[in-house]
Each structure stands twice: as C-alpha cells, then as structure tokens.
Write an enzyme that holds these catalytic residues in place. Structure first.
Site, PDB file in Angstrom:
ATOM      1  N   CYS A   1       0.103  -3.616 -21.974  1.00 19.66           N
ATOM      2  CA  CYS A   1      -0.308  -3.225 -20.930  1.00 19.66           C
ATOM      3  C   CYS A   1       0.608  -3.547 -19.735  1.00 19.66           C
ATOM      4  CB  CYS A   1      -1.623  -3.507 -20.676  1.00 19.66           C
ATOM      5  SG  CYS A   1      -1.636  -5.805 -21.009  1.00 19.66           S
TER       6      CYS A   1
ATOM      7  N   ASP B   1       4.753 -10.362 -19.045  1.00 15.66           N
ATOM      8  CA  ASP B   1       5.502 -12.130 -18.027  1.00 15.66           C
ATOM      9  C   ASP B   1       5.845 -12.506 -20.068  1.00 15.66           C
ATOM     10  OD1 ASP B   1       4.146 -13.479 -16.520  1.00 15.66           O
ATOM     11  OD2 ASP B   1       2.185 -12.655 -16.953  1.00 15.66           O
TER      12      ASP B   1
ATOM     13  N   GLU C   1       1.990 -12.467 -23.801  1.00 17.07           N
ATOM     14  CA  GLU C   1       2.142 -12.732 -22.857  1.00 17.07           C
ATOM     15  C   GLU C   1       3.530 -14.236 -23.485  1.00 17.07           C
ATOM     16  OE1 GLU C   1       0.125 -11.811 -19.344  1.00 17.07           O
ATOM     17  OE2 GLU C   1      -1.420 -12.860 -20.496  1.00 17.07           O
TER      18      GLU C   1
ATOM     19  N   HIS D   1       0.947  -0.631  -0.130  1.00 19.65           N
ATOM     20  CA  HIS D   1      -0.230  -0.073  -0.416  1.00 19.65           C
ATOM     21  C   HIS D   1       0.713   1.562  -0.298  1.00 19.65           C
ATOM     22  CE1 HIS D   1      -3.347  -2.195  -0.029  1.00 19.65           C
ATOM     23  NE2 HIS D   1      -3.698  -2.415   1.031  1.00 19.65           N
TER      24      HIS D   1
END
Ligand code: PEP
Ligand code: MG
Length: 563
Positions: A496, A449, A425, A184
């Site tokens: 992405c 990946d 990927e 976080h």
C-alpha cells in the site's frame, strides 16, 4: 519562451491555455467596539445568521466532497462559536472583528503545529472565515465562477472554495506557488484528474494574465509563451496520453487477470468513507489501506467508540468489498491538535503508531472495539502499522480478545472472525517476516516507510531526496523476502506504499508473488491494464534477474527505465 521546472509532481496530464493570474480580494473586518446589551444581542444574531447562510451553502457542496464536509463541521464547531460569542459579549468586539480574530487565532494555532497535514487545516479554517466575512458583509463569496474562456489558473495558493467555484469547462489546469502532496489543491486535482502543479516557487514572478501557458504536470515542465516546436511535441504527447487513458478507463470493469490466468487484487488507498464513495467510480476491487489518522486529526478530541464505529460502518457499507482499516498511525510526522507529544530527537524512530497504541491501551481498545463492531456490516480487516516484533503482534491480539470479551459482556454485537494483519515497514519486520507470517492473517508492505528505514534516508528530507529510491536493490530484496515469507505461510501479501502505483515495477512485484496492489483510486485502471498484459511465468524470470542486480542503475537498465 520561458521554461520553469518543478521537481515534485503529484498529478499527470498536459494542459495549454491562457494564464489567469488569480489575486484574491481579502475582506477585512470593520474595526469598532459595540456597547450595551441590545448591540451585543444584535451582533450575536448576525453571527448566527451568517453561520446559517454559510452552512446552507456548504451543505450543498458537502454532498459530494469530504473537504466541504470538513468545512461544514468547522462552520458549526462549538469551540469556534464560543470564541466568537465570547469576543462579542466579553470584549465588546463587533461581529466582523470577533470572527476575524477568532479565525486568526485558530488558524495560527494549527499553522504552529509542526506537521504538514495540520498546517493545511489552517487553510481550511481561513477559507471558512472568508465565507463568514462575505456573508456578514452581504457580498457574494468571491470565487472564480466568472471565468468564461479557457484558462490555466496561476495563484499563490488555492483553497477548496476557490476550486469549488471553478467551471471546469474553462479551467484547464492550475499552477500554485504553495502546496504539497497533502494540500487540497493536489487532492482535488488528483480526484478531478486535472493537470496541476503545486509548490511551483516563483511562478507569479514569471507569468502575467494573458500569457500562453503550456505545462506537463507529469514531468513538471512549464513553458511560458512556448515556441511552435515545443507546442507540437508536447501536444502530440498529450493527444497520445489522452487516447491511452480513455482506452484504459473503458476497461475499468475487467478484472486484473494476467495472460496466464493469475488474478490479482487492485485496491485503493483512502482516508475517509467519503473518499471511498468517490473511489467507487474507478470500479475498485476493495480498499487496501484506510488511513484512520484523518478521523483523529480532523477532530477536537479523540473520537469516541460510537463516532469511529459509524465512520467504519459507513465506509464498509459504501464499499461493498474488502476493507483493510489501519489502526491509528500517529506520531513521527503526524501530530494531533489535542494531544501533546513529547519533543523527540528522532521522531521517526520514536514513540509512534503501535508503540503509542500499546501504551495507551484505552485509546487503542476504543478503536479496536469500533472496528470489531463495524465488521458486522461488511468484510473489514484490521491492519497494525510499524510492527517490529512478534511480541507486539501478540500484545495486539490479546487486546483484541479483551475487546471481544468486554463487548460480549455488554451485550454489544461484534464480528468474531476479523482478520488481523500488519504493515511491513521496518527492517525488523522484514527480517522476522517468516515468524510474523505465522501469527498474522496478512501482510501489507508500506514502501514509503520501508524505503526510508531500509536505506536510513528520511522520506521528507529534500537534501537527500536522490537517495530515497525504492528501486534500490536493498529495498527490492527486502520486498521479495517479505513476499516469499507470506507465500510460504499461505497468507496474503499486498503493498500500500506509493511504489504499488508505479507501473514500471508491477511486473517485478507480480514475479515476486505479490497478491494485492493498493494505491490512489485514479491510478487503479492503469495498473489493472498493465497486469492484464503481463504473464506470471515471465514475470518470475524477470524478478530473478532483478534480484541479481547489485546497483539501482542495473535495475533501471533491466526494466528499461530512463533516469
Ligand atoms: C507506508 O509507509 O508505505 C504507508 C503506506 O504508510 P504512510 O505513508 O501512511 O506512512
Ligand atoms: Mg507508513
């Protein structure tokens, strides 16, 4: 002057201020047993009041934070409540002890899962537990709200509650010993645009409150009590960076159109509808990757069709633009708390993502139906991860058709024309890109990946981190091959993976013929500006030169990258 360097960095910016070493006061439970029905009811009532008080505070914070929305659902989690009440009723533990033990058990369960994301959720549970304890003991929830001068917070770790109580007029940055990219502290720092370094090993041994700290979050350099020369150099760099950032953000509204008129899409990667709302401030054109696994991970069971439908509908309504939603990409390094995966020798090469979805068709169809229904409310595209063959795509398409037939039979509204695309990927998907382009509506290249599979280098293994490099010509040629296949078939192709946000490669990707770049929302203004200063014709020439390189070093040299 002391100098420490952190190798993995997740934010940018330079900060200088006094150190404030934050040590948390841990509230512990009074340890006694209770007796009789009256005491049991009294303790249950105290717990309910604490839940109410904590929920009230969290509801305010949850309004503009997905993290606190998560905390609010933990505070109201039925299983947690049952555990606490069970301990009060059956084990005669007083309310504080019952809460402490429940939080301990739940967080230990999460921390025991071999998955970084799940381990971070243990921190959330403890954070909510600390709020309960403060409420039960009638104390203010200890935070960092009393700070009244400019500081850099140095801590072992920081919870969302710690960061929520910070006054960012005074907190100029933070450095924590623990944490990684999904923690976080990193997420909050990135969304606030605040310089931060996490996972800074021994920082607490080297710094005391009052020391002067100067650090560069981008390079990972931390200077403790820096000399004048170091300060002058870094502060000059900081000033120049800040001016540039302000100039770029002022142009966020402008489209990403090259000098010679080619307009590209610059999209954001998100993990929830809430994150889309926050990403909107960067004037994003759309979302190129909505990772749905968080919806599954933050749950106590597989989310129902309606729960998913609502999440996707909220997301597309919040966005008012194209939304590419990736179907469940679980397995490998991503686990679910309520589903047991068999232990595998090579989980990254194992039963994951679409492989699992095609076998567990009921789980997959629930998600596909939710997506088809939500697509009535806006332009949703479905994206399938980890594809290796045309057969898999055909099977997915068959299931999509089955879902439509079943929705129609049940008289439930759905969109008939939802595009279905795939992530590229795997090396197999690269080799078969021309055939795959005939059967799907779009490609999105997942370089995180793809890099690991093309190079056979585990993306999480620090020992071979130096080999994990998307600038390796093998990876660049793979990317080019995919883009050419998409261009030839007339389908859109985006990226992405993290590589899309690297401004050093933007021109090459443009030259290859890529249509869409998707990345952390805060990075989009910079990439848009970069594109506006490029020329497509020139980029194609550069791309050809890059494809002729036979080593990573040659690529770096060609692109003027210093390594
Ligand atoms: C990728 O592999 O590039 C990607 C975007 O997916 P993830 O990082 O979620 O595996
Ligand atoms: Mg991936």
């Amino acid at each position: 002057m002391k100098h420490i360097r952190v190798t993995r960095t997740f934010t940018r910016g330079i900060a200088e201020a006094e150190a404030f070493v934050y040590e948390k006061e841990e509230l512990t439970a009074a340890k006694y047993q209770i007796n009789g029905e009256a005491e049991i009811s009294e303790n249950i009532e105290l717990f309910e009041k604490a839940v109410e008080a904590v929920s009230k505070d969290l509801s305010v914070l949850a309004e503009d934070s997905a993290i606190f929305a998560g905390h609010l659902s933990i505070a109201n989690d039925i299983a947690l409540k049952e555990m606490v009440i069970g301990k009060i009723k059956d084990e005669k533990q007083n309310v504080e002890l019952a809460v402490e033990n429940t939080i301990e058990e739940l967080s230990a369960m999460m921390a025991g899962i071999d998955d970084a994301y799940m381990q971070e959720r243990a921190v959330d549970i403890k954070d909510v537990g600390a709020r309960f304890m403060a409420a039960l003991q009638g104390k203010d929830f200890a935070g960092l709200d009393h700070i009244q001068k400019e500081v850099i917070i140095i801590a072992d770790d920081l919870t969302p509650s710690d960061t929520s109580s910070m006054n960012f007029d005074y907190v100029k940055g933070f450095i924590t010993e623990r944490g990684g990219v999904t923690s976080h502290v990193s997420i909050i720092a990135r969304s606030l645009g605040l310089p931060a370094l996490v996972g800074a090993g021994t920082i607490l041994d080297n710094v005391e409150t009052g020391d002067q700290i100067l650090f560069d979050a981008g390079s990972g350099d931390i200077y403790i009590n820096p000399d004048q020369q170091t300060r002058d150099n870094l502060l000059a760099k900081s000033k120049a960076d800040a001016e540039l950032k302000a100039q770029i953000e002022a142009k966020m509204d402008l489209p990403a159109t090259t000098e010679d008129g080619k307009t590209l899409k610059v999209y954001a990667n998100v993990g929830s509808a809430e994150e889309i709302k926050q990403a909107m401030k960067y004037k994003i054109d759309g979302v190129g990757l909505f990772r749905t696994e968080f919806l599954f991970m933050d749950n106590t069971d597989f989310p129902s069709e309606d729960e998913q439908f609502n999440a996707y509908k909220d997301a597309v309504e919040a966005l008012r633009g194209e939304l590419i939603i990736r179907t469940l990409d679980i397995g490998g390094d991503k686990a679910l708390p309520y589903f047991e995966f068999d232990v595998e020798e090579n989980p990254f090469l194992g039963w994951r993502a679409v492989r699992m979805c095609l076998e567990k068709a009921d789980i997959f169809k629930t998600q596909l139906k939710a997506l088809l229904r939500a697509a009535v409310y806006g332009p949703i595209k479905i994206m399938i991860p980890m594809i290796i063959s045309v057969n898999e795509v055909n099977q997915v398409r068959e299931l999509v058709e089955e879902c439509k037939t079943e929705l129609a039979a049940a008289d439930i509204e759905y969109a008939d024309d939802v595009p279905v695309g795939i992530m590229i990927e795997t090396p197999a998907a690269v080799m078969m890109a021309d055939a795959l382009a005939e059967v799907v509506d779009f490609f999105s290249i997942g370089t995180n990946d793809l890099t690991q599979y093309v190079l056979a280098v585990d993306r999480g293994n620090e020992r071979i981190e130096h080999l994990y490099n998307s600038y390796n010509p093998a990876v660049l040629r793979a990317i080019n091959q995919v883009i050419k296949a998409a261009n030839n078939a007339g389908i859109e192709v985006g990226m992405c993976g993290e590589f899309a946000s690297d401004a050093n490669i933007t021109e090459v990707l443009l030259g290859f013929g890529m249509d869409e770049y998707s990345m952390a929302a805060s990075e989009t203004p910079l990439i848009k500006e970069k594109i506006r200063n490029l020329n497509y014709a020139k980029a194609q020439e550069l791309a050809d030169k890059v494809l002729a390189c036979s080593t990573t070093e040659e690529v770096y040299q060609l692109l003027g990258i210093e390594k």
